[in-house]
Design an enzyme around this catalytic site. Structure first.
Site, PDB file in Angstrom:
ATOM      1  N   ASP A  69       0.874  -1.158   0.000  1.00  0.00           N
ATOM      2  CA  ASP A  69       0.000   0.000   0.000  1.00  0.00           C
ATOM      3  C   ASP A  69       0.922   1.222   0.000  1.00  0.00           C
ATOM      4  O   ASP A  69       2.121   1.102   0.285  1.00  0.00           O
ATOM      5  CB  ASP A  69      -0.875  -0.030   1.257  1.00  0.00           C
ATOM      6  CG  ASP A  69      -1.619   1.268   1.489  1.00  0.00           C
ATOM      7  OD1 ASP A  69      -2.368   1.689   0.585  1.00  0.00           O
ATOM      8  OD2 ASP A  69      -1.422   1.867   2.557  1.00  0.00           O
ATOM      9  N   ASP A  71      -0.088   5.079   1.008  1.00  0.00           N
ATOM     10  CA  ASP A  71      -0.299   6.090   2.043  1.00  0.00           C
ATOM     11  C   ASP A  71      -0.283   5.496   3.448  1.00  0.00           C
ATOM     12  O   ASP A  71      -1.043   4.575   3.757  1.00  0.00           O
ATOM     13  CB  ASP A  71      -1.629   6.813   1.791  1.00  0.00           C
ATOM     14  CG  ASP A  71      -1.659   7.470   0.416  1.00  0.00           C
ATOM     15  OD1 ASP A  71      -0.722   8.235   0.120  1.00  0.00           O
ATOM     16  OD2 ASP A  71      -2.602   7.204  -0.354  1.00  0.00           O
ATOM     17  N   GLY A 138      -5.436   2.689  -2.787  1.00  0.00           N
ATOM     18  CA  GLY A 138      -6.862   2.996  -2.876  1.00  0.00           C
ATOM     19  C   GLY A 138      -7.124   4.364  -3.461  1.00  0.00           C
ATOM     20  O   GLY A 138      -8.282   4.801  -3.535  1.00  0.00           O
TER      21      GLY A 138
END
Length: 237
Positions: A69, A71, A138
């Protein structure tokens, strides 16, 4: 006259005594509450691991696809998100649905993001192993992006190991990262959110938690280790 003076003096003395008693009664609660060795030593029953232990657990395994991921996992990107909120929706999270924000965030605002040291250590370890590096975020997709270039530069990822960032987006009630982890055959996935860990588990990958910094703008902070997953020590920075 002398009697009046004595009476006044007595009244003043009585007032002073009552004031002193009142002041003592309303004294503020002490600031220093103290602590004990038991409180200081208390630890949550979490499966803590270090980067070195993860590397050791992968010894003897062939190079593989691993995912991260972005962030709060490899980048402390709160500065950009803070700016976006102040610019487009100071009183709500509506800015996250604004294409203008994502154009800015994905095309330059990561220059203000701080690479996390745990990201440096993990990526260096996987590059040394010869693993293929994927970033699955995301964030909403935009026509152009400089995030891939920024990440490759920040973490010194050779072109042979680097893949373009996958912008999975955010859809209510759907874990958008799951399909990408499955499609890219990712075996180990690192993330700070519950969705990261659950996405990894859904596809049979090893989900490893990275701690979200306590000053992140992404609140509430997740309960790391709540799924029984491995959590990397000292990974908040």
């Amino acid at each position: 006259m002398r009697k009046i003076t004595l009476a006044l003096s007595a009244a003043c003395l009585l007032f002073s005594l009552n004031s002193a008693v009142g002041a003592r009664a309303s004294a503020p609660t002490p600031v220093y509450t103290g602590t004990t060795a038991a409180i200081l030593a208390e630890q949550a029953p979490i499966h803590w691991v270090s980067v070195a232990q993860i590397e050791n657990s992968l010894m003897g395994r062939a190079p593989m696809a691993v995912g991260f991921d972005i962030d709060d996992t490899v980048l402390f990107s709160s500065p950009g998100f803070w700016r976006g909120k102040k610019t487009w929706s100071p009183d709500s999270e509506e800015y996250l649905k604004n294409p203008e924000f994502w154009e800015k965030m994905n095309n330059g605002w990561d220059e203000f993001s701080i690479p996390k040291e745990v990201g440096r250590a993990l990526i260096a370890m996987h590059v040394k192993r010869g693993d293929s590096i994927y970033f699955v975020t995301g964030r909403s997709q935009t026509k152009t992006e400089t995030v891939s270039k920024t990440l490759q530069g920040d973490f010194s990822i050779p072109a042979a190991n680097m893949n373009p960032v996958i912008f999975a987006g955010d859809k209510h009630g759907q874990n958008t990262k799951t399909q990408w982890l499955e499609q890219k055959n990712i075996k180990v996935f690192y993330g700070d959110s519950d969705n990261d860990i659950s996405a990894a588990r859904e596809v049979g990958a090893r989900g490893i938690r990275v701690l979200r910094a306590s000053n992140s703008t992404y609140r509430p902070l997740p309960m790391a280790g709540s799924f029984g997953e491995e959590v990397i020590v000292n990974s908040e920075y």
